[in-house]
Design a protein around this motif. Structure first.
Motif, short mmCIF file in Angstrom:
data_model
loop_
_atom_site.label_atom_id
_atom_site.label_comp_id
_atom_site.label_asym_id
_atom_site.label_seq_id
_atom_site.Cartn_x
_atom_site.Cartn_y
_atom_site.Cartn_z
N GLY A 108 10.91 48.50 31.07
CA GLY A 108 10.90 49.92 31.40
C GLY A 108 12.14 50.34 32.16
N THR A 109 12.01 51.45 32.86
CA THR A 109 13.14 51.97 33.62
C THR A 109 12.75 52.19 35.06
N GLY A 110 13.73 52.06 35.93
CA GLY A 110 13.53 52.30 37.35
C GLY A 110 13.61 53.79 37.67
N CYS A 111 13.42 54.12 38.93
CA CYS A 111 13.46 55.52 39.36
C CYS A 111 14.81 56.16 39.09
N ASP A 112 15.87 55.33 39.09
CA ASP A 112 17.22 55.86 38.87
C ASP A 112 17.61 55.86 37.39
N GLY A 113 16.70 55.50 36.51
CA GLY A 113 16.97 55.53 35.08
C GLY A 113 17.51 54.23 34.51
N THR A 114 17.85 53.26 35.35
CA THR A 114 18.31 51.96 34.87
C THR A 114 17.10 51.10 34.53
N ARG A 115 17.33 50.01 33.82
CA ARG A 115 16.22 49.11 33.47
C ARG A 115 15.62 48.50 34.73
N ALA A 116 14.30 48.49 34.81
CA ALA A 116 13.59 47.94 35.97
C ALA A 116 13.50 46.43 35.83
N LYS A 117 13.79 45.71 36.90
CA LYS A 117 13.66 44.26 36.91
C LYS A 117 12.31 43.90 37.54
N PHE A 118 11.53 43.11 36.81
CA PHE A 118 10.20 42.72 37.25
C PHE A 118 10.21 41.22 37.52
N PRO A 119 9.92 40.78 38.75
CA PRO A 119 9.90 39.34 39.02
C PRO A 119 8.67 38.69 38.39
N HIS A 120 8.88 37.55 37.77
CA HIS A 120 7.80 36.80 37.13
C HIS A 120 7.80 35.40 37.72
N PHE A 121 6.67 34.97 38.28
CA PHE A 121 6.56 33.65 38.89
C PHE A 121 5.54 32.81 38.15
N ALA A 122 5.83 31.53 38.07
CA ALA A 122 4.87 30.55 37.56
C ALA A 122 4.85 29.41 38.57
N MET A 123 3.67 28.93 38.90
CA MET A 123 3.57 27.82 39.84
C MET A 123 2.35 26.99 39.50
#
Length: 133
Positions: A108-123
């Motif tokens: 998706g996109t962030g509030c500023d219109g750039t692509r939103a980075k979503f952290p993904h964790f596996a443990m």
């Protein structure tokens, strides 16, 4: 798609759900799952490895399945692994392997219109099935 960074009420609601499901200690700190798995154990030694795509050399790095690359652009994989030697009550020892991996997906996109980075964790914490495996 909903962007939690742009909607404070949605983010608060998300944390309420996660806090109820996992408890506040776990919902906001993924390492707590690993800590809980070793609580009360007698760890006699450990080895630690850290791996990161951020320290890549020419030609090395993160290789992705093509459809993942097109959809979520995964980047910046970091992984920490521990091999723990644990003393059992009978005096024997056994091995545990713990790891936590994290990377970012662009969704998706962030509030500023750039692509939103979503952290993904596996443990996980794994115990060797037998000493010969």
């Amino acid at each position: 798609p909903l962007n939690f960074d742009c909607d404070a009420a949605a983010l608060a609601s998300y944390y309420e759900v996660m806090d109820r499901k996992y408890g506040a200690d776990y919902a906001r700190n993924p390492v707590a799952f690993l800590e809980n798995a070793t609580r009360g154990l007698r760890i006699s030694s450990f080895l630690k490895w850290e791996v990161s795509s951020l320290a890549q050399q020419a030609g090395d790095g993160l290789v992705n399945v093509p459809f993942l690359e097109r959809q979520i652009h995964p980047s910046a994989l970091n992984s920490t692994l521990y091999k723990l030697t644990v003393e059992a009550d009978d005096g024997s020892t056994y091995d545990l392997l713990q790891y936590i991996e994290g990377l970012y997906f662009e969704i998706g996109t962030g509030c500023d219109g750039t692509r939103a980075k979503f952290p993904h964790f596996a443990m996980n914490t794994m115990r060797r099935a037998s000493p010969h495996d």
